[in-house]
Design a protein around this motif. Sequence first.
Motif, PDB file in Angstrom:
ATOM      1  N   ALA A   1       3.398 -11.394  -4.592  1.00  0.00           N
ATOM      2  CA  ALA A   1       3.134 -11.097  -6.001  1.00  0.00           C
ATOM      3  C   ALA A   1       2.463  -9.731  -6.162  1.00  0.00           C
ATOM      4  CB  ALA A   1       2.266 -12.196  -6.606  1.00  0.00           C
ATOM      5  N   VAL A   2       1.507  -9.433  -5.304  1.00  0.00           N
ATOM      6  CA  VAL A   2       0.834  -8.129  -5.359  1.00  0.00           C
ATOM      7  C   VAL A   2       1.826  -7.006  -5.071  1.00  0.00           C
ATOM      8  CG1 VAL A   2      -0.882  -6.668  -4.220  1.00  0.00           C
ATOM      9  CG2 VAL A   2      -1.442  -9.031  -4.809  1.00  0.00           C
ATOM     10  N   PHE A   3       2.693  -7.218  -4.098  1.00  0.00           N
ATOM     11  CA  PHE A   3       3.711  -6.205  -3.785  1.00  0.00           C
ATOM     12  C   PHE A   3       4.608  -5.933  -4.989  1.00  0.00           C
ATOM     13  CE2 PHE A   3       8.096  -5.322  -2.513  1.00  0.00           C
ATOM     14  CZ  PHE A   3       7.927  -4.115  -1.848  1.00  0.00           C
ATOM     15  N   LEU A   4       5.033  -6.993  -5.675  1.00  0.00           N
ATOM     16  CA  LEU A   4       5.905  -6.813  -6.834  1.00  0.00           C
ATOM     17  C   LEU A   4       5.184  -6.072  -7.962  1.00  0.00           C
ATOM     18  CD1 LEU A   4       7.661 -10.311  -6.924  1.00  0.00           C
ATOM     19  CD2 LEU A   4       8.616  -8.142  -6.117  1.00  0.00           C
ATOM     20  N   VAL A   5       3.924  -6.426  -8.195  1.00  0.00           N
ATOM     21  CA  VAL A   5       3.158  -5.755  -9.247  1.00  0.00           C
ATOM     22  C   VAL A   5       2.980  -4.272  -8.929  1.00  0.00           C
ATOM     23  CG1 VAL A   5       0.898  -5.614 -10.350  1.00  0.00           C
ATOM     24  CG2 VAL A   5       1.975  -7.843 -10.005  1.00  0.00           C
ATOM     25  N   LEU A   6       2.609  -3.973  -7.692  1.00  0.00           N
ATOM     26  CA  LEU A   6       2.409  -2.583  -7.313  1.00  0.00           C
ATOM     27  C   LEU A   6       3.721  -1.803  -7.328  1.00  0.00           C
ATOM     28  CD1 LEU A   6      -0.222  -2.783  -4.430  1.00  0.00           C
ATOM     29  CD2 LEU A   6      -0.564  -2.257  -6.840  1.00  0.00           C
ATOM     30  N   SER A   7       4.813  -2.482  -7.040  1.00  0.00           N
ATOM     31  CA  SER A   7       6.121  -1.816  -7.121  1.00  0.00           C
ATOM     32  C   SER A   7       6.434  -1.421  -8.558  1.00  0.00           C
ATOM     33  CB  SER A   7       7.215  -2.739  -6.575  1.00  0.00           C
ATOM     34  OG  SER A   7       7.011  -3.003  -5.209  1.00  0.00           O
ATOM     35  N   LEU A   8       6.118  -2.305  -9.501  1.00  0.00           N
ATOM     36  CA  LEU A   8       6.341  -1.991 -10.909  1.00  0.00           C
ATOM     37  C   LEU A   8       5.445  -0.846 -11.365  1.00  0.00           C
ATOM     38  CD1 LEU A   8       6.614  -5.602 -12.415  1.00  0.00           C
ATOM     39  CD2 LEU A   8       8.472  -3.976 -12.005  1.00  0.00           C
ATOM     40  N   VAL A   9       4.220  -0.828 -10.879  1.00  0.00           N
ATOM     41  CA  VAL A   9       3.293   0.251 -11.244  1.00  0.00           C
ATOM     42  C   VAL A   9       3.698   1.561 -10.596  1.00  0.00           C
ATOM     43  CG1 VAL A   9       0.905   1.047 -11.034  1.00  0.00           C
ATOM     44  CG2 VAL A   9       1.378  -1.340 -11.628  1.00  0.00           C
ATOM     45  N   ALA A  10       4.174   1.490  -9.361  1.00  0.00           N
ATOM     46  CA  ALA A  10       4.479   2.706  -8.606  1.00  0.00           C
ATOM     47  C   ALA A  10       5.717   3.425  -9.113  1.00  0.00           C
ATOM     48  CB  ALA A  10       4.665   2.362  -7.130  1.00  0.00           C
ATOM     49  N   THR A  11       6.655   2.709  -9.718  1.00  0.00           N
ATOM     50  CA  THR A  11       7.898   3.345 -10.168  1.00  0.00           C
ATOM     51  C   THR A  11       7.663   4.439 -11.200  1.00  0.00           C
ATOM     52  OG1 THR A  11       9.161   1.330  -9.681  1.00  0.00           O
ATOM     53  CG2 THR A  11      10.158   2.926 -11.195  1.00  0.00           C
ATOM     54  N   PRO A  12       6.947   4.186 -12.291  1.00  0.00           N
ATOM     55  CA  PRO A  12       6.688   5.285 -13.234  1.00  0.00           C
ATOM     56  C   PRO A  12       5.820   6.379 -12.637  1.00  0.00           C
ATOM     57  CG  PRO A  12       5.455   3.310 -13.858  1.00  0.00           C
ATOM     58  CD  PRO A  12       6.414   2.905 -12.803  1.00  0.00           C
TER      59      PRO A  12
ATOM     60  N   ALA B   1       0.825  -1.208   0.000  1.00  0.00           N
ATOM     61  CA  ALA B   1       0.000   0.000   0.000  1.00  0.00           C
ATOM     62  C   ALA B   1       0.860   1.259   0.000  1.00  0.00           C
ATOM     63  CB  ALA B   1      -0.928  -0.004   1.213  1.00  0.00           C
ATOM     64  N   GLN B   2       1.996   1.197   0.679  1.00  0.00           N
ATOM     65  CA  GLN B   2       2.883   2.366   0.739  1.00  0.00           C
ATOM     66  C   GLN B   2       3.479   2.715  -0.621  1.00  0.00           C
ATOM     67  OE1 GLN B   2       5.652   1.180   3.828  1.00  0.00           O
ATOM     68  NE2 GLN B   2       4.579   2.399   5.363  1.00  0.00           N
ATOM     69  N   ARG B   3       3.455   1.772  -1.544  1.00  0.00           N
ATOM     70  CA  ARG B   3       3.967   2.053  -2.884  1.00  0.00           C
ATOM     71  C   ARG B   3       3.072   3.032  -3.638  1.00  0.00           C
ATOM     72  NH1 ARG B   3       8.880   1.279  -3.190  1.00  0.00           N
ATOM     73  NH2 ARG B   3       8.814   0.927  -5.447  1.00  0.00           N
ATOM     74  N   LEU B   4       1.788   3.093  -3.236  1.00  0.00           N
ATOM     75  CA  LEU B   4       0.830   3.932  -3.948  1.00  0.00           C
ATOM     76  C   LEU B   4       0.300   5.094  -3.123  1.00  0.00           C
ATOM     77  CD1 LEU B   4      -1.325   1.167  -5.713  1.00  0.00           C
ATOM     78  CD2 LEU B   4       0.608   2.439  -6.659  1.00  0.00           C
ATOM     79  N   THR B   5       0.449   5.032  -1.811  1.00  0.00           N
ATOM     80  CA  THR B   5      -0.139   6.053  -0.947  1.00  0.00           C
ATOM     81  C   THR B   5       0.943   6.795  -0.169  1.00  0.00           C
ATOM     82  OG1 THR B   5      -0.433   4.450   0.851  1.00  0.00           O
ATOM     83  CG2 THR B   5      -2.264   4.728  -0.695  1.00  0.00           C
ATOM     84  N   ARG B   6       0.525   7.920   0.403  1.00  0.00           N
ATOM     85  CA  ARG B   6       1.452   8.718   1.203  1.00  0.00           C
ATOM     86  C   ARG B   6       0.978   8.871   2.640  1.00  0.00           C
ATOM     87  NH1 ARG B   6       3.134  13.718  -2.912  1.00  0.00           N
ATOM     88  NH2 ARG B   6       4.071  12.385  -4.544  1.00  0.00           N
ATOM     89  N   GLY B   7      -0.290   9.227   2.837  1.00  0.00           N
ATOM     90  CA  GLY B   7      -0.812   9.456   4.172  1.00  0.00           C
ATOM     91  C   GLY B   7      -1.044   8.177   4.947  1.00  0.00           C
TER      92      GLY B   7
END
Length: 289
Positions: free
Chosen positions: A254-265, A208-214
């Motif tokens: 697996a979800v963490f890895l996918v979200l990490s790939l999405v969050a980078t760009p 979740a931290q890959r996509l959120t800040r608060g």
Amino acid sequence: MDLLAYPFMQRALIAAALVGITAPAIGTYLVQRRQAVMGDGLGHVAMTGVALGFLLQSSPVWMATLVAVVGAVGMELIRARGRTSGDVALAMLFYGGLAGGVMIINLAPGGSTAKLLGPMFGSIAAVAPEDVTAMAILSALVLAVTIGLRRQLFAVCQDEEFARVAGLPVRFLNLLIAITAAVTVTVAMRIVGLLLVSAMMVIPVAAAQRLTRGFAATLGLAMAISLTISLTGTAATYYIDVPSGAMIVLLAIAVFLVLSLVATPLARRRARAARATEQVCTQDDVKVQ
């Protein structure tokens, strides 16, 4: 869905939903205060409680809860008084709890270490009706604490000195976090397993931290991710004969890895937008001067 026709799957899915909601609810605070491995240590301590449940022929869930809470309080008191480092306290929980569980289970009538495999790694067939009741009660307590006291707990996790100056009962809140983590470990015991529960406290939060800040956004998204993963993994084990805990944790990774790939760009776009905004503001300041 044919899996809903079986009572044991109904109980397993209810238990998975409870685990999915409660694990990241306390895990968000543990990650915030850099105690991500605390759940792992408490899982080892709870093993002694499970073995005591078999020995005394009582509920393993309630006995594991009692022992895990005692271990959590002891660890927090040792950490707070500074008699030894938190790492040493966690190490004692790890090895003492596991060794105690193995020793006690062999003293139980007809007991063997094989009886610990279900609680260690999770099993959808191991969820009894009384377990669902116990898990529901414990989950309600966890959510009442983690959501009802979220402002106070966040303040303590963010900066203990500031919380103390603000008049908050820091020691009590630290004990409450430790006890809530211990309760969460036993909630997840039947589905995820005592040795893997820490992963469900940490990985959904990290994802979740890959996509959120608060803090609030991270907590909400982590709970949504964990709930989805827990239900999906539990349902998958109906068709694939594997431990539910292993399936759920692998899905979480697996979800963490996918979200990490999405969050980078996305992070790069935000950085470029921030630089562009800063340049515009600088140019406006120059024009004003």
